[in-house]
Design an enzyme around this catalytic site. Structure first.
Site, PDB file in Angstrom:
ATOM      1  N   ASN A   1       0.849  -1.189   0.000  1.00 20.72           N
ATOM      2  CA  ASN A   1       0.000   0.000   0.000  1.00 20.72           C
ATOM      3  C   ASN A   1       0.883   1.236   0.000  1.00 20.72           C
ATOM      4  O   ASN A   1       1.445   1.613   1.020  1.00 20.72           O
ATOM      5  CB  ASN A   1      -0.924  -0.013   1.219  1.00 20.72           C
ATOM      6  CG  ASN A   1      -1.979   1.093   1.173  1.00 20.72           C
ATOM      7  OD1 ASN A   1      -1.869   2.026   0.393  1.00 20.72           O
ATOM      8  ND2 ASN A   1      -2.994   0.968   2.011  1.00 20.72           N
TER       9      ASN A   1
ATOM     10  N   ASN B   1      -6.085   6.479  -1.598  1.00 22.32           N
ATOM     11  CA  ASN B   1      -6.991   5.824  -2.548  1.00 22.32           C
ATOM     12  C   ASN B   1      -7.541   4.497  -2.021  1.00 22.32           C
ATOM     13  O   ASN B   1      -8.115   3.710  -2.776  1.00 22.32           O
ATOM     14  CB  ASN B   1      -6.303   5.615  -3.905  1.00 22.32           C
ATOM     15  CG  ASN B   1      -5.074   4.710  -3.827  1.00 22.32           C
ATOM     16  OD1 ASN B   1      -4.906   3.950  -2.880  1.00 22.32           O
ATOM     17  ND2 ASN B   1      -4.211   4.799  -4.833  1.00 22.32           N
ATOM     18  N   ASP B   2      -7.366   4.240  -0.717  1.00 20.56           N
ATOM     19  CA  ASP B   2      -7.863   2.992  -0.149  1.00 20.56           C
ATOM     20  C   ASP B   2      -9.383   2.899  -0.269  1.00 20.56           C
ATOM     21  O   ASP B   2     -10.084   3.881   0.006  1.00 20.56           O
ATOM     22  CB  ASP B   2      -7.489   2.883   1.337  1.00 20.56           C
ATOM     23  CG  ASP B   2      -6.005   2.629   1.550  1.00 20.56           C
ATOM     24  OD1 ASP B   2      -5.265   2.554   0.549  1.00 20.56           O
ATOM     25  OD2 ASP B   2      -5.593   2.512   2.720  1.00 20.56           O
TER      26      ASP B   2
ATOM     27  N   GLY C   1      -5.805  -2.351   0.352  1.00 18.29           N
ATOM     28  CA  GLY C   1      -5.224  -1.083  -0.072  1.00 18.29           C
ATOM     29  C   GLY C   1      -3.964  -1.155  -0.904  1.00 18.29           C
ATOM     30  O   GLY C   1      -3.348  -0.123  -1.204  1.00 18.29           O
TER      31      GLY C   1
ATOM     32  N   ASP D   1      -1.603  -1.093  -4.075  1.00 16.46           N
ATOM     33  CA  ASP D   1      -1.803  -0.261  -5.260  1.00 16.46           C
ATOM     34  C   ASP D   1      -0.520  -0.170  -6.095  1.00 16.46           C
ATOM     35  O   ASP D   1       0.523  -0.731  -5.732  1.00 16.46           O
ATOM     36  CB  ASP D   1      -2.273   1.143  -4.866  1.00 16.46           C
ATOM     37  CG  ASP D   1      -1.438   1.773  -3.755  1.00 16.46           C
ATOM     38  OD1 ASP D   1      -0.209   1.538  -3.727  1.00 16.46           O
ATOM     39  OD2 ASP D   1      -1.999   2.500  -2.919  1.00 16.46           O
TER      40      ASP D   1
ATOM     41  N   HIS E   1     -15.800 -12.376 -19.905  1.00 18.42           N
ATOM     42  CA  HIS E   1     -16.952 -11.851 -19.187  1.00 18.42           C
ATOM     43  C   HIS E   1     -16.622 -10.475 -18.624  1.00 18.42           C
ATOM     44  O   HIS E   1     -15.457 -10.091 -18.509  1.00 18.42           O
ATOM     45  CB  HIS E   1     -17.357 -12.797 -18.043  1.00 18.42           C
ATOM     46  CG  HIS E   1     -16.187 -13.210 -17.194  1.00 18.42           C
ATOM     47  ND1 HIS E   1     -15.522 -14.402 -17.385  1.00 18.42           N
ATOM     48  CD2 HIS E   1     -15.538 -12.584 -16.175  1.00 18.42           C
ATOM     49  CE1 HIS E   1     -14.529 -14.500 -16.512  1.00 18.42           C
ATOM     50  NE2 HIS E   1     -14.509 -13.409 -15.774  1.00 18.42           N
TER      51      HIS E   1
ATOM     52  N   ARG F   1      -1.677 -11.796 -20.214  1.00 19.85           N
ATOM     53  CA  ARG F   1      -2.089 -13.103 -19.695  1.00 19.85           C
ATOM     54  C   ARG F   1      -3.599 -13.159 -19.871  1.00 19.85           C
ATOM     55  O   ARG F   1      -4.329 -12.260 -19.429  1.00 19.85           O
ATOM     56  CB  ARG F   1      -1.694 -13.245 -18.229  1.00 19.85           C
ATOM     57  CG  ARG F   1      -2.135 -14.562 -17.571  1.00 19.85           C
ATOM     58  CD  ARG F   1      -3.486 -14.419 -16.910  1.00 19.85           C
ATOM     59  NE  ARG F   1      -3.842 -15.583 -16.094  1.00 19.85           N
ATOM     60  CZ  ARG F   1      -5.028 -15.756 -15.532  1.00 19.85           C
ATOM     61  NH1 ARG F   1      -5.997 -14.873 -15.707  1.00 19.85           N
ATOM     62  NH2 ARG F   1      -5.273 -16.827 -14.797  1.00 19.85           N
TER      63      ARG F   1
ATOM     64  N   ASP G   1      -7.237 -14.610 -19.325  1.00 18.94           N
ATOM     65  CA  ASP G   1      -8.039 -15.345 -18.367  1.00 18.94           C
ATOM     66  C   ASP G   1      -8.990 -16.323 -19.058  1.00 18.94           C
ATOM     67  O   ASP G   1      -9.530 -16.016 -20.119  1.00 18.94           O
ATOM     68  CB  ASP G   1      -8.839 -14.339 -17.529  1.00 18.94           C
ATOM     69  CG  ASP G   1      -9.597 -14.968 -16.394  1.00 18.94           C
ATOM     70  OD1 ASP G   1      -8.962 -15.634 -15.559  1.00 18.94           O
ATOM     71  OD2 ASP G   1     -10.831 -14.795 -16.329  1.00 18.94           O
TER      72      ASP G   1
ATOM     73  N   GLU H   1      -4.332 -18.735 -19.798  1.00 28.80           N
ATOM     74  CA  GLU H   1      -4.645 -19.549 -18.623  1.00 28.80           C
ATOM     75  C   GLU H   1      -5.354 -20.817 -19.090  1.00 28.80           C
ATOM     76  O   GLU H   1      -6.561 -20.826 -19.293  1.00 28.80           O
ATOM     77  CB  GLU H   1      -5.532 -18.798 -17.640  1.00 28.80           C
ATOM     78  CG  GLU H   1      -5.808 -19.611 -16.375  1.00 28.80           C
ATOM     79  CD  GLU H   1      -7.093 -19.243 -15.659  1.00 28.80           C
ATOM     80  OE1 GLU H   1      -7.310 -19.758 -14.547  1.00 28.80           O
ATOM     81  OE2 GLU H   1      -7.891 -18.471 -16.215  1.00 28.80           O
TER      82      GLU H   1
ATOM     83  N   ASP I   1      -4.747 -18.881  -7.601  1.00 23.97           N
ATOM     84  CA  ASP I   1      -5.816 -19.877  -7.679  1.00 23.97           C
ATOM     85  C   ASP I   1      -5.464 -21.196  -7.004  1.00 23.97           C
ATOM     86  O   ASP I   1      -6.209 -22.172  -7.124  1.00 23.97           O
ATOM     87  CB  ASP I   1      -6.162 -20.154  -9.154  1.00 23.97           C
ATOM     88  CG  ASP I   1      -6.955 -19.020  -9.784  1.00 23.97           C
ATOM     89  OD1 ASP I   1      -7.772 -18.392  -9.079  1.00 23.97           O
ATOM     90  OD2 ASP I   1      -6.765 -18.756 -10.989  1.00 23.97           O
TER      91      ASP I   1
ATOM     92  N   ARG J   1      -4.207 -15.519  -0.827  1.00 19.50           N
ATOM     93  CA  ARG J   1      -4.113 -14.112  -1.230  1.00 19.50           C
ATOM     94  C   ARG J   1      -3.878 -13.207  -0.025  1.00 19.50           C
ATOM     95  O   ARG J   1      -4.402 -12.095   0.052  1.00 19.50           O
ATOM     96  CB  ARG J   1      -5.383 -13.706  -1.989  1.00 19.50           C
ATOM     97  CG  ARG J   1      -5.646 -14.574  -3.212  1.00 19.50           C
ATOM     98  CD  ARG J   1      -6.962 -14.243  -3.905  1.00 19.50           C
ATOM     99  NE  ARG J   1      -7.206 -15.150  -5.039  1.00 19.50           N
ATOM    100  CZ  ARG J   1      -8.243 -15.058  -5.883  1.00 19.50           C
ATOM    101  NH1 ARG J   1      -9.128 -14.092  -5.719  1.00 19.50           N
ATOM    102  NH2 ARG J   1      -8.380 -15.919  -6.874  1.00 19.50           N
TER     103      ARG J   1
END
Length: 365
Positions: A23, A28-29, A47, A49, A122, A200, A202, A231, A298, A346
């Protein structure tokens, strides 16, 4: 004639999940941003960035990284940004288009390439096209952008439209629609001309081959050295014939390494055979361009999969760093971070060096 960018064969990738890395600008959080180090959930924010990544580039440079792969950075309402609301703007919680330009410039000055995430299968429900269809129904000029089964459009909890894996928050784009195609090509041109070094892609296997063939022509016409990686978790040979992708995220390499080093379910001979089989399903130059990973956003973290056995991780990393292809380190693996499957994998990057496994980081370096 070679079809993969020559720089990739010598690249060392580092994957960054932007909200969780660093962060650098608290102004900008997002609302409700949690304290760094708190437990990750599917919906919370921390946060991280672009300014934070810029500030940490000396760390990456010292580690030996030559290419960064960023999870999605375009405007979206989630922490993961796979539900784009606007493909042409950097999410405000990450910064701005100008800050991204600064990030690109500094990375290139430091001889670090930048690969961004293209999520074209999507959008999110906040995308202007989907919002217009929801508001105006069948008369919307965007009605053909999505496969709407009936009107009015229902909420994501009860989708009456085609969406990715039945997630109502991710309505599927009809990429065969000329207007959708033009929109996606337009944003591809914008970011490629801006100077990104690669894409990359998706859920790339869920988009028709014809789209990717034309999309590749566009990208390579702008920058022949722009890297295209998909992917695809299984056999990707159909996409690696020189007219679609340069390479893929090499999840089959990961599985072979886990089977041999961690699970112990195959012999050394079978391990070699598994790796040779992966290489046999694509042109040799794609093998040198593969993103060889042991973990990602993932999957469980590699140390967790190794049941916290650092020695086992070191063996797998040795294979990753010396095998044909471009190794890709998932942020924090090099300091011994742990975590189960999404969202636990994550967690926020640890910047308190007293909590690092410094020997492991030195080994990665």
């Amino acid at each position: 004639m070679p079809f993969t960018p020559p720089w990739v064969a010598d690249a060392i990738f580092y994957q960054i999940f932007p909200d969780r890395f660093s962060n650098g600008d608290r102004s900008n959080d997002p609302a409700g941003t949690e304290e760094w180090g708190a437990k990750p959930t599917p919906r919370n924010f921390f946060g991280g960035d672009l300014r934070g990544i810029i500030e940490r580039l000396p760390y990456l440079k010292d580690l030996g990284i030559t290419a960064i792969y960023l999870n999605p950075i375009f405007t979206a309402g989630s922490n993961h940004k796979y539900n784009a609301a606007d493909y042409q703007s950097i999410d405000p919680s990450f910064g701005s288009n100008d800050i991204f330009k600064e990030f690109l410039r500094i990375c290139h000055t430091e001889s670090i390439r930048v690969v961004i995430d293209g999520v074209f299968n999507h959008t999110g429900t906040d995308h202007r096209a989907f919002k217009d269809v929801k508001a105006r129904g069948a008369v919307s000029s965007y009605a053909g952008w999505y496969n709407i089964f009936s009107y009015p459009v229902q909420p994501p909890s009860k989708p009456n439209y085609e969406c990715w894996w039945n997630y109502g928050s991710l309505p599927r784009l009809m990429v065969q629609n000329p207007d959708v195609r033009n929109h996606l090509f337009e944003i591809t041109r914008y970011w490629t001309e801006l100077g990104v070094d690669g894409w990359r892609l998706d859920v790339a296997n869920e988009i028709p081959h014809a789209f990717w063939k034309d999309w590749r022509k566009l990208v390579k016409s702008i920058n022949p050295d722009c890297y295209i990686t998909g992917e695809i978790w299984t056999d990707a040979s159909a996409w690696l014939q020189g007219d679609e992708f340069d390479a893929v995220m090499n999840y089959r390499f990961r599985e072979a390494c886990l089977d041999y080093f961690v699970r112990g379910t195959i012999s050394g001979t079978a391990f070699v055979a598994a790796l040779n089989h992966v290489r046999s399903t694509a042109p040799e130059e794609s093998a040198f361009a593969m993103q060889n990973l042991l973990g990602s956003h993932d999957t469980e973290r590699i140390l967790t999969f190794c049941r916290d056995d650092v020695g086992t991780e070191r063996l797998a990393v040795l294979m990753q760093m010396t095998y044909v292809g471009a190794p890709m380190v998932y942020y924090g693996d090099e300091i011994g971070m742990t975590g189960g499957k999404d969202p636990d994998c994550r967690r926020t990057m640890i910047w308190d060096e007293s909590r690092w496994n410094t020997e492991l980081r030195t080994y990665y370096k």
